[in-house]
Design a protein around this motif. Sequence first.
Motif, PDB file in Angstrom:
ATOM      1  N   PRO A 448      40.216  54.770  32.274  1.00  0.00           N
ATOM      2  CA  PRO A 448      39.336  54.816  31.104  1.00  0.00           C
ATOM      3  C   PRO A 448      38.510  56.092  31.048  1.00  0.00           C
ATOM      4  N   GLU A 449      38.172  56.489  29.842  1.00  0.00           N
ATOM      5  CA  GLU A 449      37.244  57.603  29.659  1.00  0.00           C
ATOM      6  C   GLU A 449      35.811  57.133  29.864  1.00  0.00           C
ATOM      7  N   VAL A 450      35.506  55.925  29.440  1.00  0.00           N
ATOM      8  CA  VAL A 450      34.182  55.366  29.652  1.00  0.00           C
ATOM      9  C   VAL A 450      34.009  55.079  31.136  1.00  0.00           C
ATOM     10  N   GLN A 451      32.781  55.203  31.615  1.00  0.00           N
ATOM     11  CA  GLN A 451      32.508  55.003  33.033  1.00  0.00           C
ATOM     12  C   GLN A 451      31.344  54.025  33.214  1.00  0.00           C
ATOM     13  N   GLY A 452      30.972  53.789  34.438  1.00  0.00           N
ATOM     14  CA  GLY A 452      29.882  52.872  34.728  1.00  0.00           C
ATOM     15  C   GLY A 452      29.680  52.742  36.219  1.00  0.00           C
ATOM     16  N   ALA A 453      28.835  51.812  36.611  1.00  0.00           N
ATOM     17  CA  ALA A 453      28.546  51.609  38.028  1.00  0.00           C
ATOM     18  C   ALA A 453      28.092  50.181  38.246  1.00  0.00           C
ATOM     19  N   PHE A 454      28.225  49.744  39.491  1.00  0.00           N
ATOM     20  CA  PHE A 454      27.795  48.402  39.878  1.00  0.00           C
ATOM     21  C   PHE A 454      27.264  48.475  41.302  1.00  0.00           C
ATOM     22  N   MET A 455      26.229  47.666  41.572  1.00  0.00           N
ATOM     23  CA  MET A 455      25.634  47.640  42.907  1.00  0.00           C
ATOM     24  C   MET A 455      25.041  46.269  43.155  1.00  0.00           C
ATOM     25  N   ALA A 456      25.166  45.779  44.375  1.00  0.00           N
ATOM     26  CA  ALA A 456      24.580  44.487  44.756  1.00  0.00           C
ATOM     27  C   ALA A 456      23.941  44.612  46.122  1.00  0.00           C
ATOM     28  N   ASN A 699      19.205  53.460  22.923  1.00  0.00           N
ATOM     29  CA  ASN A 699      19.325  53.888  21.539  1.00  0.00           C
ATOM     30  C   ASN A 699      20.765  54.283  21.214  1.00  0.00           C
ATOM     31  N   ASP A 700      21.263  53.801  20.073  1.00  0.00           N
ATOM     32  CA  ASP A 700      22.639  54.053  19.631  1.00  0.00           C
ATOM     33  C   ASP A 700      23.672  53.480  20.605  1.00  0.00           C
ATOM     34  N   ALA A 701      23.254  52.564  21.456  1.00  0.00           N
ATOM     35  CA  ALA A 701      24.160  51.927  22.425  1.00  0.00           C
ATOM     36  C   ALA A 701      24.888  52.973  23.262  1.00  0.00           C
ATOM     37  N   ARG A 702      24.147  53.973  23.746  1.00  0.00           N
ATOM     38  CA  ARG A 702      24.773  54.983  24.597  1.00  0.00           C
ATOM     39  C   ARG A 702      24.969  54.478  26.022  1.00  0.00           C
ATOM     40  N   ASP A 703      24.127  53.568  26.453  1.00  0.00           N
ATOM     41  CA  ASP A 703      24.279  52.922  27.759  1.00  0.00           C
ATOM     42  C   ASP A 703      23.958  51.449  27.586  1.00  0.00           C
ATOM     43  N   TYR A 718      25.749  49.186  34.854  1.00  0.00           N
ATOM     44  CA  TYR A 718      25.576  49.914  33.601  1.00  0.00           C
ATOM     45  C   TYR A 718      26.930  50.487  33.204  1.00  0.00           C
ATOM     46  N   ILE A 719      27.138  50.648  31.922  1.00  0.00           N
ATOM     47  CA  ILE A 719      28.371  51.206  31.378  1.00  0.00           C
ATOM     48  C   ILE A 719      27.994  52.233  30.315  1.00  0.00           C
ATOM     49  N   GLY A 720      28.636  53.386  30.349  1.00  0.00           N
ATOM     50  CA  GLY A 720      28.395  54.434  29.363  1.00  0.00           C
ATOM     51  C   GLY A 720      29.288  55.620  29.645  1.00  0.00           C
ATOM     52  N   TYR A 721      29.393  56.536  28.693  1.00  0.00           N
ATOM     53  CA  TYR A 721      30.170  57.757  28.884  1.00  0.00           C
ATOM     54  C   TYR A 721      29.383  58.742  29.747  1.00  0.00           C
ATOM     55  N   ASP A 722      30.112  59.546  30.548  1.00  0.00           N
ATOM     56  CA  ASP A 722      29.430  60.542  31.368  1.00  0.00           C
ATOM     57  C   ASP A 722      28.673  61.544  30.510  1.00  0.00           C
ATOM     58  N   SER A 726      27.567  57.182  21.694  1.00  0.00           N
ATOM     59  CA  SER A 726      27.511  55.767  21.334  1.00  0.00           C
ATOM     60  C   SER A 726      28.759  55.023  21.782  1.00  0.00           C
ATOM     61  N   LEU A 727      28.544  53.825  22.313  1.00  0.00           N
ATOM     62  CA  LEU A 727      29.650  52.943  22.661  1.00  0.00           C
ATOM     63  C   LEU A 727      30.162  52.178  21.457  1.00  0.00           C
ATOM     64  N   GLY A 728      29.479  52.315  20.337  1.00  0.00           N
ATOM     65  CA  GLY A 728      29.953  51.692  19.121  1.00  0.00           C
ATOM     66  C   GLY A 728      29.174  50.450  18.748  1.00  0.00           C
TER      67      GLY A 728
END
Length: 864
Positions: A448-456, A699-703, A718-722, A726-728
Amino acid sequence: MIRFITGIFGALFSAVTLGLVFAALGIGGLLFMYSRDLPDHETLANYAPATISRIYSREGQVVDEFAAERRLFISAEEIPDFVAQAFVSAEDRNFYEHQGYDPRAIAAAFVEAVRSRGRDVRGASTITQQVMKNFLLDGSRTIERKVREIILAARIERSLSKDRILELYLNEIFLGQNSYGVAAAAQTYFNAPLEDLTIGQAAYLAALPQRPATLHPVRDYDDAVSRRNYVLREMLQNGYITRDEMEQAQAAPLETVQGGHIEAYRGSIPPRNYFTDEIRRQLSNRYGEDEFFTGGYAVRSSMDESLQEVAEAALRRALERYDRDRGLWRGPQDRVDPAELTDEESWRGALARADIPRDIDGWYPAVVLAVGDSSARIGIEGVDEDADGHFIPAEDVTWARPVDADGNRGSQARVAGDLLSVGDVVHVRAMTRDSDGSFMRWTLRQVPEVQGAFMAMDVNTGRVLAMQGGFSYQASSFNRATQATRQPGSSFKPLVYAAALDSGYSPNTIVIDAPIEVETGDGIWRPTNASNQFYGPSPLRTGIERSRNLMTVRLAQDVGMETVARYAERFGVYDDMQPFLANSLGAQESTLFRMVAAYAMFANGGERVEPTLVDRIQDRYGRTVYRHDQRLCADCDLEQIDAGLAPRIVSNRERVIDPITAYQLTSMMQGVVQRGTAAGTVGGAGLGVPLAGKTGTTNDARDVWFVGFSSTIVAGCYIGYDQPRSLGRGASGGGMCGPVFAQFMREAIREYGGGAFEVPEGGTFYPIDRYSGQRLPAGSQGEHVVYELFREGEAPYEGLLSVIDGGWGMGSDLPMFGAGEGDAPEGGPAATAPEEATVETTGGGEARVPTGTGFGTLSSGGLY
């Protein structure tokens, strides 16, 4: 005549004597001259070679290793006799007899050089001399260096034992394939510890010091076997092995990792991931990169391998689902020359060299071998070809439109050739039937072009259990959990409410949800709720549950942004928070790592917890140089403890907020999961234990964000483009990150459990109408009732409530009352007028507060 002869002999004797004297003086002078300014050989007594630093899982399995030189230090006592004997036979058969240099070997080498007129010059250096050259001198081929080498060798023989000298040699020597020392070489070539080597394998390793580059076990197989057999003959002549042992070892083939006969050691270690690389980054900062890569540290990580796999799968699933819904094919990962695809051996070799991520579970690298009218024939790495071959059919590509390098979109794909060409290197995954798991077809995938991260992490100890910094480490090693600074959006709001609750506000404090205008110097800022609607006076709980932006801004203004900033810094979200009102909505950037750690302090009752990826670090000698858990064990020194009791662990952690505040906020964030912005994806997941958390959409659903916790585990996504964009429309923290959290927590709860959040001492529960904030009679029940915890002596007022407006008026055209979206009972009349109560505002006026005031929007809110 006799006198003449006597005179001649006397003259000759005098000349010889004088010659010997002058020769001795010359040699002495030479030795004196070269012995000046020699390196201190005694430093070798404290020699600590550069060795591999290894990272271990909590179960003690090696999960990664880092090294400048791949070396495993092994003491003289641990070196098997036959290994030492092989090297002595190959390099210095008189090692145990000479005093550092071998005059016989020097003389023999000199004679051989004279006989061959310089064509055949063999070395005469002893193992001791090689130690001096490797450790204390350069590798120049000069008489000066040789003389200095001999002097140092003689000196070191008087300082160290033969075993210690041999230990230095066998741990330092380069044996090819980036392997330094015999232990690392045994692992590199044979994936075995020294004690498990055969005599033939030890002989091959002993053959390597003279020319490791030209005795490769595959490229130079015949020379390698010949040199191995020479070493075996030398071992026989020196009495170390029997003739039968020699002949048996000489007859055996040279089977190695490089020849594909033995599985490589690296194959037993998981691919490097974001977790272990973050340990490398942090410890390199702590100790220095050179020290970490050479220090031989044993690092016990906090990673839970099973949960790490779940985290990877959960985040990847969300990222790929979003990306696939966009319906765009961005082209292959790599390409190979179609001329290299003539047969299976050729295409497999070309595919093996292709640059494509190989750390995505269930995905296979594949190369397009042919494109037909509808489908494309592929060759798949690690999968045997069947009689008919493997294909990507037409029905698997109709989801996508090709996109060129300029971003131009083509027509919807109908056949495989619309997306693929011969030589394309792509990912494929096996599609299986849900009913029985049987194979259906190979399906085309893309990173995917969209990226993100996760942590626990554990809420009480700070131990990070899982961390995924993107879709694929091999595709992008940038760790978005720790390195990406993003706007947390509404996930920051609990920090504003924590500052308010600690400052004397209560969960039922009424805050006006109405339009605001702020003069910023660059113009007028008009924040809005995500729904672009306003809902009038509502309790604090509603502001959290429904992520009301306007309530949060008014509250931050009333509490004071300087106070909010101090709380954010106390929680570690920022080092220096700017006290601007927009930052109360999460406009200032932070990291997922910091946000998850902050939420852990809500979950554990308000105590500081420092996140760590490392439980313990030991140096090369086994000494503990770092231990994360600094709690005190009050009973660990007792000889015995009464039956049924466990040792008392005393926490010495700093308190960040009042425990009542921590519980109040946790209870309010439980409302987010039960009926607020995360109710559908997290609350509806049926995880079986109490959960709390907060969504965030900038704002604008960027993240988009979700950070939540049980009584044991806190996790965030979190999920968003590097490059933020806007994610739409429709993108939200609850909708995109909520499922990631739920999928992970299902497994985390199974392993770590969970229960009700601990209620602190010093408080009393009172029934509150969650719409109006009014105190209700004891024992009240119903959908509108919530039991809030109040500090002793701060019981909720039974009459009219004060209203917080933040200093802004409400506007005469604002509807005072409304059910709020989603607040009307399912199937009930949404237009029914709510009951009202008269309240006093902070300005001294009166306002009518509906007891049926709704609690906000299904969206997670955002910056504006």
